[in-house]
Scaffold this active site. Structure first.
Site, short mmCIF file in Angstrom:
data_model
loop_
_atom_site.label_atom_id
_atom_site.label_comp_id
_atom_site.label_asym_id
_atom_site.label_seq_id
_atom_site.Cartn_x
_atom_site.Cartn_y
_atom_site.Cartn_z
CE1 TYR A 102 -4.31 -1.17 -0.26
CE2 TYR A 102 -3.30 -3.03 0.89
CZ TYR A 102 -4.34 -2.50 0.13
OH TYR A 102 -5.39 -3.30 -0.23
CB ILE A 142 -9.00 2.99 -2.93
CG1 ILE A 142 -7.84 2.29 -3.65
CG2 ILE A 142 -10.13 2.01 -2.64
CD1 ILE A 142 -7.19 1.16 -2.84
CG ASP A 143 -7.85 6.57 -7.86
OD1 ASP A 143 -8.66 7.53 -7.73
OD2 ASP A 143 -7.95 5.73 -8.77
CG HIS A 158 -14.33 -0.81 -3.11
ND1 HIS A 158 -14.14 -1.19 -4.43
CD2 HIS A 158 -15.43 -1.49 -2.69
CE1 HIS A 158 -15.08 -2.05 -4.79
NE2 HIS A 158 -15.87 -2.25 -3.76
CB CYS A 169 -9.43 2.91 19.15
SG CYS A 169 -8.69 4.06 17.96
CB THR A 250 -17.10 -0.10 -13.62
OG1 THR A 250 -17.24 -1.29 -12.83
CG2 THR A 250 -18.47 0.33 -14.12
CD GLU A 277 -12.62 -5.05 -24.04
OE1 GLU A 277 -13.02 -5.76 -23.10
OE2 GLU A 277 -11.56 -5.26 -24.65
CB CYS A 293 -13.78 7.21 -19.45
SG CYS A 293 -14.22 5.50 -19.13
#
Length: 310
Positions: A102, A142-143, A158, A169, A250, A277, A293
């Protein structure tokens, strides 16, 4: 609650094409839905009348900004596929390796910028808000590129690379530090010959809440985890009121997001797909616009001649 359950109950109650072939009316509807239109002028007429627009985005939008998708052939970090690292079990076994992965992704994103698709969406939201119309972006990404582009009404189903969650916590906090902790400096190289850094747990980022000091993890939804019910409730609310839905970049195979647009289409709301596609859901939509896009979306969301801007 598992990921599939969110909209399944509502979708099961709605008829699907082909199940009741005895009705000529339903047959005609199904045939029409099987051939989505690519007529931009027709889409623009629908767009001009829409008051509440929901835009569902996926990895294809960010791929045009050079963001690795970690899907398909070659989608590896070192020798691992994303699902081998993005899970609670992987983090429990080797938090250092998961944080290296990450950290690499965070550092990559710091060098990436929104592309014309992100910008077109943000500009459309800003323009339509002045007309009393709304745009919401429901993203699987998530960017944070939508946020960088200026999108305000954003639901990140996400999570985000730039948020952490405490494993003790549960506190969630934004974090844009580079590196997120000193021990990760210079780590995370994706080359398959790179050795694991094997960073001791005590050197990884810890929670800064008073008296906690728990180990932090990325605030993203991992394989095997449920989506945040609060976020899902907000998504459902937006989908219930939208009168136009766009599906952008997507594959429509990741659940529960893959069910969102078909659910909207099933109640008669126009859905337009912008993708390189066709997808398994394409035939359920009114429009399909093939191609990048960043090329197809800007003219689709540009100011319509009938718009009145004060």
């Amino acid at each position: 609650m598992c990921l599939f359950q969110f909209t399944a109950r509502r979708l099961v109650s709605q008829a699907r094409c082909g199940l009741k072939a005895s009705s000529s009316k339903i047959q005609k509807f199904c045939l029409e839905m099987a051939r989505p239109s690519s007529n931009m002028a027709d889409f623009r007429e629908v767009f001009a009348k829409a008051k509440h627009i929901a835009i569902i985005t996926g990895a294809g939008v960010s791929a045009e900004s050079g963001v690795p998708t970690f899907r398909g052939a070659g989608g590896l970090w070192r020798k691992w596929q994303a699902q081998e690292l993005a899970s609670p079990g992987a983090f429990a076994r080797n938090p250092s390796r998961v944080w290296e992965f990450y950290h690499y992704r965070r550092e990559v994103m710091l060098s990436k910028h929104p592309n014309p698709a992100h910008i077109a969406i943000a500009e459309c939201e800003k323009r339509l808000s002045k007309q009393g119309r709304s745009v919401v972006v429901i993203t699987q990404n998530i960017d944070e590129l939508h946020r960088k582009a200026g999108t305000k009404h954003l639901l990140e189903i996400h999570g985000s690379l730039f948020k952490t969650r405490c494993t003790s916590c549960g506190n969630v906090a934004a974090n844009y530090k580079s590196p997120i902790c000193p021990a990760l400096a210079g780590k995370g190289a994706p080359d398959p010959n790179t050795e694991d850094a094997a960073i001791p747990v005590e050197d990884l980022r810890k929670c800064e809440e008073d008296g906690c000091n728990g180990l932090l993890r990325p605030h993203v939804v991992w394989f095997g985890e449920a989506l945040d019910p609060g976020v899902l409730a907000a998504v459902e609310k937006e989908l219930d009121i939208c009168d136009l839905c766009l599906v952008v970049g997507t594959s429509s195979v990741v659940y529960p997001a893959a069910m969102f647009a078909p659910q909207v289409s099933a109640r008669g709301v126009p859905v337009a797909e912008f993708n390189m596609e066709t997808t398994p859901a394409t035939d359920r939509f009114r429009f399909h616009f093939p191609g990048p896009c960043g090329t197809t979306l800007p003219p689709a969301l540009a100011r319509h001649e009938s718009e009145i801007i004060s």
